[in-house]
Write a protein that holds these residues in place. Structure first.
Motif, PDB file in Angstrom:
ATOM      1  N   THR A 207       0.834  -1.206   0.000  1.00 14.52           N
ATOM      2  CA  THR A 207       0.000   0.000   0.000  1.00 14.52           C
ATOM      3  C   THR A 207       0.867   1.254   0.000  1.00 14.52           C
ATOM      4  N   SER A 208       1.901   1.218   0.821  1.00 17.60           N
ATOM      5  CA  SER A 208       2.749   2.413   0.922  1.00 17.60           C
ATOM      6  C   SER A 208       3.451   2.679  -0.411  1.00 17.60           C
ATOM      7  N   ILE A 209       3.850   1.626  -1.119  1.00 13.64           N
ATOM      8  CA  ILE A 209       4.503   1.818  -2.420  1.00 13.64           C
ATOM      9  C   ILE A 209       3.525   2.474  -3.402  1.00 13.64           C
ATOM     10  N   SER A 210       2.259   2.086  -3.312  1.00 11.84           N
ATOM     11  CA  SER A 210       1.278   2.696  -4.226  1.00 11.84           C
ATOM     12  C   SER A 210       1.063   4.171  -3.891  1.00 11.84           C
ATOM     13  N   ASP A 211       1.454   4.566  -2.685  1.00  9.65           N
ATOM     14  CA  ASP A 211       1.454   5.984  -2.322  1.00  9.65           C
ATOM     15  C   ASP A 211       2.725   6.665  -2.849  1.00  9.65           C
ATOM     16  N   GLY A 212       3.894   6.190  -2.373  1.00 11.54           N
ATOM     17  CA  GLY A 212       5.161   6.850  -2.724  1.00 11.54           C
ATOM     18  C   GLY A 212       5.423   6.907  -4.222  1.00 11.54           C
ATOM     19  N   TRP A 213       5.298   5.746  -4.859  1.00  7.93           N
ATOM     20  CA  TRP A 213       5.585   5.662  -6.300  1.00  7.93           C
ATOM     21  C   TRP A 213       4.308   5.820  -7.116  1.00  7.93           C
ATOM     22  N   GLY A 214       3.196   6.129  -6.421  1.00  8.74           N
ATOM     23  CA  GLY A 214       1.917   6.293  -7.109  1.00  8.74           C
ATOM     24  C   GLY A 214       1.321   7.645  -6.777  1.00  8.74           C
ATOM     25  N   GLY A 215       0.388   7.649  -5.819  1.00 11.43           N
ATOM     26  CA  GLY A 215      -0.365   8.866  -5.510  1.00 11.43           C
ATOM     27  C   GLY A 215       0.500  10.091  -5.258  1.00 11.43           C
ATOM     28  N   SER A 216       1.524   9.945  -4.417  1.00 10.76           N
ATOM     29  CA  SER A 216       2.375  11.097  -4.098  1.00 10.76           C
ATOM     30  C   SER A 216       3.155  11.551  -5.318  1.00 10.76           C
ATOM     31  N   MET A 217       3.684  10.578  -6.056  1.00  6.78           N
ATOM     32  CA  MET A 217       4.504  10.930  -7.219  1.00  6.78           C
ATOM     33  C   MET A 217       3.650  11.597  -8.297  1.00  6.78           C
ATOM     34  N   ILE A 218       2.414  11.137  -8.415  1.00  7.91           N
ATOM     35  CA  ILE A 218       1.488  11.776  -9.364  1.00  7.91           C
ATOM     36  C   ILE A 218       1.266  13.233  -8.940  1.00  7.91           C
ATOM     37  N   ALA A 219       1.086  13.446  -7.630  1.00  3.31           N
ATOM     38  CA  ALA A 219       0.889  14.817  -7.132  1.00  3.31           C
ATOM     39  C   ALA A 219       2.070  15.689  -7.534  1.00  3.31           C
ATOM     40  N   THR A 220       3.276  15.235  -7.226  1.00  4.37           N
ATOM     41  CA  THR A 220       4.464  16.034  -7.532  1.00  4.37           C
ATOM     42  C   THR A 220       4.579  16.313  -9.032  1.00  4.37           C
ATOM     43  N   GLU A 221       4.493  15.255  -9.821  1.00  3.32           N
ATOM     44  CA  GLU A 221       4.747  15.414 -11.259  1.00  3.32           C
ATOM     45  C   GLU A 221       3.727  16.367 -11.902  1.00  3.32           C
ATOM     46  N   LEU A 222       2.451  16.165 -11.554  1.00  2.16           N
ATOM     47  CA  LEU A 222       1.435  17.013 -12.205  1.00  2.16           C
ATOM     48  C   LEU A 222       1.442  18.436 -11.649  1.00  2.16           C
ATOM     49  N   GLN A 223       1.783  18.593 -10.384  1.00  2.00           N
ATOM     50  CA  GLN A 223       1.926  19.954  -9.846  1.00  2.00           C
ATOM     51  C   GLN A 223       3.036  20.683 -10.589  1.00  2.00           C
ATOM     52  N   ASP A 224       4.100  19.962 -10.895  1.00  5.42           N
ATOM     53  CA  ASP A 224       5.184  20.580 -11.674  1.00  5.42           C
ATOM     54  C   ASP A 224       4.685  20.974 -13.064  1.00  5.42           C
ATOM     55  N   VAL A 225       3.911  20.075 -13.673  1.00  5.64           N
ATOM     56  CA  VAL A 225       3.396  20.376 -15.017  1.00  5.64           C
ATOM     57  C   VAL A 225       2.522  21.631 -14.964  1.00  5.64           C
ATOM     58  N   ILE A 226       1.642  21.691 -13.965  1.00  6.09           N
ATOM     59  CA  ILE A 226       0.686  22.800 -13.907  1.00  6.09           C
ATOM     60  C   ILE A 226       1.349  24.095 -13.421  1.00  6.09           C
ATOM     61  N   PHE A 227       2.118  23.990 -12.345  1.00  6.84           N
ATOM     62  CA  PHE A 227       2.630  25.214 -11.706  1.00  6.84           C
ATOM     63  C   PHE A 227       4.107  25.488 -11.987  1.00  6.84           C
ATOM     64  N   VAL A 552       9.604   4.223   2.012  1.00  3.69           N
ATOM     65  CA  VAL A 552      11.044   4.475   1.925  1.00  3.69           C
ATOM     66  C   VAL A 552      11.813   3.187   2.250  1.00  3.69           C
ATOM     67  N   VAL A 553      11.390   2.498   3.311  1.00  3.83           N
ATOM     68  CA  VAL A 553      12.025   1.215   3.643  1.00  3.83           C
ATOM     69  C   VAL A 553      11.762   0.183   2.534  1.00  3.83           C
ATOM     70  N   SER A 554      10.525   0.134   2.024  1.00  5.87           N
ATOM     71  CA  SER A 554      10.215  -0.800   0.931  1.00  5.87           C
ATOM     72  C   SER A 554      11.061  -0.528  -0.302  1.00  5.87           C
ATOM     73  N   SER A 555      11.482   0.726  -0.456  1.00  2.97           N
ATOM     74  CA  SER A 555      12.313   1.076  -1.604  1.00  2.97           C
ATOM     75  C   SER A 555      13.776   0.736  -1.354  1.00  2.97           C
ATOM     76  N   GLY A 556      14.094   0.330  -0.107  1.00  8.73           N
ATOM     77  CA  GLY A 556      15.448  -0.125   0.187  1.00  8.73           C
ATOM     78  C   GLY A 556      16.298   0.846   0.981  1.00  8.73           C
ATOM     79  N   VAL A 557      15.652   1.809   1.654  1.00 12.37           N
ATOM     80  CA  VAL A 557      16.432   2.808   2.393  1.00 12.37           C
ATOM     81  C   VAL A 557      16.230   2.644   3.904  1.00 12.37           C
ATOM     82  N   PHE A 558      17.337   2.411   4.607  1.00 12.16           N
ATOM     83  CA  PHE A 558      17.343   2.339   6.069  1.00 12.16           C
ATOM     84  C   PHE A 558      16.811   3.654   6.642  1.00 12.16           C
ATOM     85  N   THR A 559      15.889   3.580   7.602  1.00  8.81           N
ATOM     86  CA  THR A 559      15.208   4.788   8.077  1.00  8.81           C
ATOM     87  C   THR A 559      15.137   4.833   9.610  1.00  8.81           C
TER      88      THR A 559
END
Ligand code: CUV
Ligand code: SF4
Length: 616
Positions: A207-227, A552-559
């Motif tokens: 679930t968290s991966i679908s946030d980090g590499w999904g929902g959150s990343m979509i927010a960032t990328e499209l905010q950049d496109v728009i703003f 972040v941990v699922s992506s392989g980063v010690f936290t």
């Protein structure tokens, strides 16, 4: 009393306002935390369950009383289920933000949101290419479709190194759409469904991966496109950005869809004229929380403070309007606003507050609503009582705007110089330090203690969220802060004219850190878990931070976490998160409230990664 204030916040502006609040009897989060003492031990350990009405149930942590809930659930099951529900809520918050941005993008493309436009067509082109589509309308539809995708995969997860993707597939955690994963969290934690703590936690990672590499990343990328994609710029941080002779409009919350429109409305010449007619010298805009980060990154709007500053900013008595949308907005602001002339204005149909004036915001009429809000603030200027105004004269210059694109261009067009600096050891590694404030920890103390220690040891720090604001207030986001770094990092920063702490944006922009990590790993031909990198959330409090930690941990980063998560009631779950996960996803959590010790843990990890990569 002075001592007491120092134990609450290390920010001198907050200390001044805490004293002022004490004097005038205004209650703050710190007072309410005190009134909550002692906090519930079962809750702290994560061993209470209210998931069905045979309960509530709780497990005796001393092993003398009940060891199972009425249904037979053990501490392991209850802790894991509670954790899963937190991840679901955090992922939902980020991803619903992403959905709103995607929806706005779709309306813009269809010509139905006339107040907005596309500011970064190049990024739009790159995204279309990534999706293999040739029109913005198709891209908008494809991205909207990501949220509810039943079978996956979601496109941005394909940015990870091939090794990581294989691992996710093998573990069955390559996610489907975030909506589906969140629904499944709720289903699995219903009474009598998933009762295997490992299986529960694996789904939490998915679930968290679908946030980090999904929902959150979509927010960032499209905010950049728009703003627009952020570029390096300078601004200021802390309460001294509030101006005694201007209409002060504070935007607080998360989504730039609203706040960008307010920026536009506040610079409208008619509005400025109106403000002058009301006796003000102008309109002054400043931000709190991630809205502040979004506006700083793209517009250079100053930041008034981070999460724990919100009440204190209102208590300056100089705020004509505090405009909020969603997330991290304390309901305490309603009663507090009623002690001053301040208008507390809610804007999201999803988030109403007692004591707030609701001025609902919709994409198609965004510009008009924003003007209406600015007008309301201006009209309120005359109601300000100058005898009650107290603005701490404290602010610090800061540099921000470090999108991945901006970092690459500062490096001269590729990540190679950064890789060389890491290989040579002038940069020992990368520390991603993010997350909230939490009154259980002296405000900013966890953030600043850790970041100072990291840069001193040549660890380049990437920051977002309230950590970035803490760093800004403490002067760590200035190029001159390179002086505080170890010799290697100092040299690199001075050569590039950048600070040793790079502000990458809001919480959803942690996706920028993921993209940077994936790009570095891909360039080195290794997995993210092989990088000399570590993450931390020294003062985290929100459920969003739980989802962030998990992806972040699922992506392989010690936290490293600075406040203790409510999992300690299950030895098995705590053990899985702090060590067993290493054998599963190649990374795990540590809990260390002392920021300097926590930084040492990160540095030790970075050094051991360097050895494994054969770097000196
Ligand atoms: Ni989204 S989630 S307190 S504003 S970082 Fe700040 Fe950042 Fe935590 Fe909230
Ligand atoms: Fe108690 Fe089980 Fe119901 Fe939870 S799900 S409240 S542990 S009976």
């Amino acid at each position: 009393m002075t001592n007491d204030v120092r134990s609450k916040s290390m920010d001198p502006a907050c200390q001044e306002m805490l004293r002022a609040c004490e004097k005038s009897g205004l209650e703050t989060a710190w007072d309410r935390l005190e009134k909550q003492q002692p906090q519930c031990g079962f809750g702290e350990l994560g061993i209470c369950c209210r998931n069905c009405n045979m309960g509530p149930c709780r497990i005796d942590p001393f092993g003398e009383g009940a060891s199972r809930g009425v249904c037979g659930a053990t501490a392991d099951i209850i802790v894991a289920r509670n954790l899963l529900r937190s991840i679901a809520a955090g992922a939902a918050a980020h991803s619903d933000h992403g959905r709103d941005v995607a929806h706005a993008f779709q309306l813009i493309v269809e010509g139905k949101a006339p107040s907005y436009c596309i500011k970064d067509p190049e990024k739009l082109d790159r995204l279309m290419k990534e999706y293999g589509l040739d029109s913005p309308a198709l891209l908008a539809a494809a991205i909207m479709n990501e949220f509810g995708k039943q079978d996956g995969p979601i496109q941005f997860t394909r940015r990870v190194p091939p090794q990581r993707l294989e691992l996710w597939k093998k573990l069955g955690i390559d996610p489907r759409g975030v909506d589906r994963e969140i629904v499944e969290c709720m289903h699995r934690t219903h009474i009598g469904v998933d009762n295997d703590y490992v299986n529960l936690i694996l789904h939490g990672l998915r679930t968290s991966i679908s946030d980090g590499w999904g929902g959150s990343m979509i927010a960032t990328e499209l905010q950049d496109v728009i703003f627009g994609t952020p570029k390096p710029l300078f601004s200021e941080a802390n309460m001294g950005v509030i101006k005694p002779d201007q209409v002060n409009l504070i935007v607080h919350g998360h989504e730039p869809l609203l706040s960008e429109m307010i920026v536009a409305a506040a610079s409208d010449p008619d509005m400025i004229e109106l403000a002058r007619n009301e006796g003000a010298k102008g309109i002054n805009l400043a931000g709190i929380c991630c809205t502040a980060n979004e506006l700083l990154m793209r517009q250079g709007v100053p930041m008034a403070g981070n999460f724990l500053s919100q009440e204190l900013i209102m208590a300056t008595g100089a705020v004509e309007a505090m405009v909020v949308d969603v997330q991290c907005i304390m309901p305490a602001l309603g009663p507090l606003a009623s002690c001053f002339h301040t208008k507390f204005i809610s804007t999201s149909p999803k988030a109403k507050f007692p004591g707030a004036t609701h001025m609902e915001f919709h994409e198609d009429t965004a510009g008009e609503t924003a003007k209406e809000i600015v007008r309301t603030a201006i009209k309120n200027f005359r109601n300000r009582d100058p005898s009650r105004v107290q603005i701490p004269d404290i602010k610090t210059r800061c540099m921000a705007g470090f999108s991945v694109e901006a970092i690459v261009s500062a490096l001269g067009g590729s990540l190679d110089p950064l890789i060389e600096a890491i290989k040579s050891g002038s940069i020992r590694g990368i520390g991603a330090v993010v997350g909230c404030n939490n009154p259980k920890i002296t405000q900013d103390f966890g953030h600043i203690g850790m970041v100072r220690e990291l840069i001193k040891n040549n660890v380049l720090v990437l920051t977002t969220g309230c950590n970035a604001q803490a760093c800004a207030k403490a002067g760590l986001l200035q190029p001159e802060a390179a002086e505080k770094a170890g010799d290697g990092l100092k040299g690199v920063c001075q050569a590039l004219g950048v600070p040793p702490v790079l502000h990458m944006g809001s919480c959803v922009d942690i996706s920028r850190i993921l993209v940077a990590a994936a790009a570095l790993a891909n360039a080195l031909g290794v997995d993210i878990s092989d990088l000399p990198a570590a993450g931390a959330a020294p003062e985290w409090m929100s459920e969003k931070a739980v989802s962030i930690g998990a992806y972040v941990v699922s992506s392989g980063v010690f936290t490293v976490l600075g406040t203790v998560p409510p999992v300690m009631g299950s030895k098995a779950v705590a053990e899985l998160l702090t060590s067993g996960a290493k054998d599963v996803v190649g990374a795990c959590f540590a809990v260390e409230p002392d920021p300097v010790k926590a930084a040492s843990l990160m540095i030790e990890h970075i050094d051991s990664q360097r050895r494994k990569l054969g770097l000196a």
